[in-house]
Design a protein around this motif. Sequence first.
Motif, PDB file in Angstrom:
ATOM      1  N   GLU A 273      23.095  31.872  29.119  1.00 50.00           N
ATOM      2  CA  GLU A 273      21.720  32.310  29.020  1.00 50.00           C
ATOM      3  C   GLU A 273      21.251  33.002  27.501  1.00 50.00           C
ATOM      4  N   PHE A 274      22.298  33.655  27.197  1.00 48.98           N
ATOM      5  CA  PHE A 274      22.188  34.187  25.854  1.00 48.98           C
ATOM      6  C   PHE A 274      22.036  33.028  24.656  1.00 48.98           C
ATOM      7  N   ILE A 275      23.236  32.122  24.982  1.00 43.66           N
ATOM      8  CA  ILE A 275      23.266  31.045  24.088  1.00 43.66           C
ATOM      9  C   ILE A 275      21.967  30.160  23.893  1.00 43.66           C
ATOM     10  N   ILE A 276      21.300  29.644  25.026  1.00 45.87           N
ATOM     11  CA  ILE A 276      19.945  29.032  25.078  1.00 45.87           C
ATOM     12  C   ILE A 276      18.761  29.742  24.555  1.00 45.87           C
ATOM     13  N   ARG A 277      18.614  31.327  24.884  1.00 48.49           N
ATOM     14  CA  ARG A 277      17.621  31.982  24.338  1.00 48.49           C
ATOM     15  C   ARG A 277      17.926  32.068  22.889  1.00 48.49           C
ATOM     16  N   THR A 278      18.913  32.324  22.433  1.00 52.58           N
ATOM     17  CA  THR A 278      19.182  32.554  20.984  1.00 52.58           C
ATOM     18  C   THR A 278      18.880  31.491  20.126  1.00 52.58           C
ATOM     19  N   VAL A 279      19.180  30.248  20.463  1.00 50.69           N
ATOM     20  CA  VAL A 279      19.027  29.014  19.884  1.00 50.69           C
ATOM     21  C   VAL A 279      17.533  28.743  19.901  1.00 50.69           C
ATOM     22  N   ALA A 280      16.967  28.883  21.085  1.00 49.22           N
ATOM     23  CA  ALA A 280      15.558  28.636  21.322  1.00 49.22           C
ATOM     24  C   ALA A 280      14.674  29.561  20.392  1.00 49.22           C
ATOM     25  N   ALA A 281      15.044  30.613  20.044  1.00 48.77           N
ATOM     26  CA  ALA A 281      14.238  31.743  19.586  1.00 48.77           C
ATOM     27  C   ALA A 281      14.625  31.495  17.847  1.00 48.77           C
ATOM     28  N   ALA A 282      15.618  30.698  17.545  1.00 47.77           N
ATOM     29  CA  ALA A 282      15.689  30.781  16.156  1.00 47.77           C
ATOM     30  C   ALA A 282      14.689  29.993  15.142  1.00 47.77           C
ATOM     31  N   PRO A 283      14.430  30.256  14.122  1.00 49.91           N
ATOM     32  CA  PRO A 283      13.420  29.546  13.370  1.00 49.91           C
ATOM     33  C   PRO A 283      13.672  27.891  13.110  1.00 49.91           C
ATOM     34  N   PRO A 284      12.874  27.126  13.087  1.00 50.87           N
ATOM     35  CA  PRO A 284      12.985  25.785  12.857  1.00 50.87           C
ATOM     36  C   PRO A 284      13.696  25.395  11.657  1.00 50.87           C
ATOM     37  N   THR A 286      16.928  25.810  11.486  1.00 45.22           N
ATOM     38  CA  THR A 286      18.191  26.373  11.355  1.00 45.22           C
ATOM     39  C   THR A 286      19.177  25.249  12.178  1.00 45.22           C
ATOM     40  N   MET A 287      20.720  25.694  11.824  1.00 41.07           N
ATOM     41  CA  MET A 287      21.499  24.782  12.063  1.00 41.07           C
ATOM     42  C   MET A 287      22.659  25.643  13.129  1.00 41.07           C
ATOM     43  N   TRP A 288      22.864  25.080  14.178  1.00 37.85           N
ATOM     44  CA  TRP A 288      23.899  25.634  15.202  1.00 37.85           C
ATOM     45  C   TRP A 288      24.788  25.010  15.698  1.00 37.85           C
ATOM     46  N   ALA A 289      26.135  25.558  15.746  1.00 38.08           N
ATOM     47  CA  ALA A 289      27.176  24.760  16.468  1.00 38.08           C
ATOM     48  C   ALA A 289      27.425  25.394  17.474  1.00 38.08           C
ATOM     49  N   VAL A 290      27.554  24.960  18.785  1.00 34.96           N
ATOM     50  CA  VAL A 290      27.645  25.802  19.896  1.00 34.96           C
ATOM     51  C   VAL A 290      29.004  25.271  20.678  1.00 34.96           C
ATOM     52  N   GLY A 291      29.677  26.498  21.106  1.00 37.92           N
ATOM     53  CA  GLY A 291      31.001  26.451  21.809  1.00 37.92           C
ATOM     54  C   GLY A 291      30.612  26.762  23.377  1.00 37.92           C
ATOM     55  N   THR A 292      30.105  25.759  24.051  1.00 45.35           N
ATOM     56  CA  THR A 292      30.223  25.947  25.434  1.00 45.35           C
ATOM     57  C   THR A 292      30.288  24.547  25.955  1.00 45.35           C
ATOM     58  N   PRO A 305      14.195  20.184  19.199  1.00 44.56           N
ATOM     59  CA  PRO A 305      14.133  18.904  18.429  1.00 44.56           C
ATOM     60  C   PRO A 305      13.981  19.447  16.825  1.00 44.56           C
ATOM     61  N   ASP A 306      13.613  20.631  16.563  1.00 47.17           N
ATOM     62  CA  ASP A 306      13.277  21.054  15.117  1.00 47.17           C
ATOM     63  C   ASP A 306      14.711  21.737  14.635  1.00 47.17           C
ATOM     64  N   LYS A 307      15.596  22.018  15.527  1.00 51.31           N
ATOM     65  CA  LYS A 307      16.683  22.556  14.995  1.00 51.31           C
ATOM     66  C   LYS A 307      17.799  21.664  14.975  1.00 51.31           C
ATOM     67  N   ARG A 308      18.906  21.634  14.125  1.00 52.99           N
ATOM     68  CA  ARG A 308      19.937  20.704  14.329  1.00 52.99           C
ATOM     69  C   ARG A 308      21.118  21.547  15.255  1.00 52.99           C
ATOM     70  N   VAL A 309      21.527  21.068  16.276  1.00 55.87           N
ATOM     71  CA  VAL A 309      22.441  21.751  17.374  1.00 55.87           C
ATOM     72  C   VAL A 309      23.758  20.670  17.360  1.00 55.87           C
ATOM     73  N   PHE A 310      24.855  21.318  17.401  1.00 54.59           N
ATOM     74  CA  PHE A 310      25.947  20.422  17.201  1.00 54.59           C
ATOM     75  C   PHE A 310      26.940  21.053  18.348  1.00 54.59           C
ATOM     76  N   PHE A 311      27.730  20.067  18.697  1.00 53.37           N
ATOM     77  CA  PHE A 311      28.744  20.674  19.908  1.00 53.37           C
ATOM     78  C   PHE A 311      29.939  20.910  19.155  1.00 53.37           C
ATOM     79  N   LEU A 312      30.624  22.122  19.374  1.00 54.32           N
ATOM     80  CA  LEU A 312      31.512  22.711  18.493  1.00 54.32           C
ATOM     81  C   LEU A 312      32.833  21.828  18.338  1.00 54.32           C
TER      82      LEU A 312
END
Length: 367
Positions: A273-284, A286-292, A305-312
């Motif tokens: 939940e923390f991961i989802i909320r943090t990325v959702a609240a981040a400014p357009p 921004t780039m995130w590599a997510v380890g889950t 879609p306004d952020k770049r999200v990668f699988f770690l």
Amino acid sequence: MNGLDAIQRSVTDYQTLSAEELYARTVEAKRELGDRVMVLGHNYQRDEVIEHADFQGDSLLLAKLAAEHAERPYVIFCGVHFMAETADILSRSNQTVILPDMAAGCSMADMAAIEQVDECWEALARILPVEETVTPAVYVNSAAVLKAFCGEHEGITCTSSNARAVMEWAWARREKILFFPDEHLGRNIANKMGLPREQMVVWDPFQPNGGNSVEAIRKARLLLWKGHCSVHQMFQPAHVDYFRKQYPDVKIIVHPECHEEVVSRADLVGSTEFIIRTVAAAPPGTMWAVGTELNLVNRLKRKQPDKRVFFLSSTVCQCATMFRIDAPHLCWAMENLAEGHVVNHILVPDDEKVWAKLALDRMMAVS
Ligand code: 13P
Ligand code: SF4
């Protein structure tokens, strides 16, 4: 409902139905049930399941929701077995919890059996006054009987969102914590709290005294059960290094079930939940590599879609047991319920329930 009673069909009959038919029939059965049913979906569930969920969340949130919605007599839990058991323990006696596929277990939960935990406790009792010095703390990713063990021995449960508060609570009461079954979550929190390495030991249930000397056990403040998540162990420090090199502005966010070398390299660590909320609240932008788990990351990519999200990781890390809950199983469970048949009822025995609830209530009070 078309034709036969759902109970007369096997779930495999549903596997040949088209996605459209499954969707329509699940919606219709749920509509018939109305307020009598509540569908809970863990953040790792597939989209085809999540689209029917009344609530989506992490383990802690779903456990709280099950307890809060006593007005819904049926809870269809789209997650894994230990989560459905937790919902059954916390829900009222008028509520029935259903898990659409009984094979949806958790490999980590299977790494600690009650016989092994009993043996560990007895071994510790031969070395020290265990009831006065050790608090057992069990991650909710565990069978109900282990939660009951903790309830009975003045212990507590925790989730990935409240593990730190739980460990603070436990250390304020007794000198040592026996933390099971995930060594990584326990170690990562202890590292954050500044516990020196020499005060942590790993308890291997297949070794005498967990593979430790009596002196090391006496000195330890944290005994970490040798268990892990097969999904999160796939993330490696090299994956973090790769993303940092490739995208210097990337933020790395990981689940605390990852190895400490991954966690220590990450920018942020927390529950699903923390991961989802943090990325959702981040400014357009921004780039995130997510380890889950992969389903969560793929959904995050689509929803942000306004952020770049990668699988770690470079390899697919999917929770194979979460994945067992699919549209056919959900439709099968829902249609049966609409026709008055409860399938896959999760029922924790009453004697276990009482003690397990005590351990869960202690957790709720500190989180
Ligand atoms: P959360 O409590 O963060 O949702 O985690 C549950 C889980 O099983 C992670 O692997
Ligand atoms: Fe268990 Fe790991 Fe799956 Fe979570 S991701 S349910 S810990 S196997």
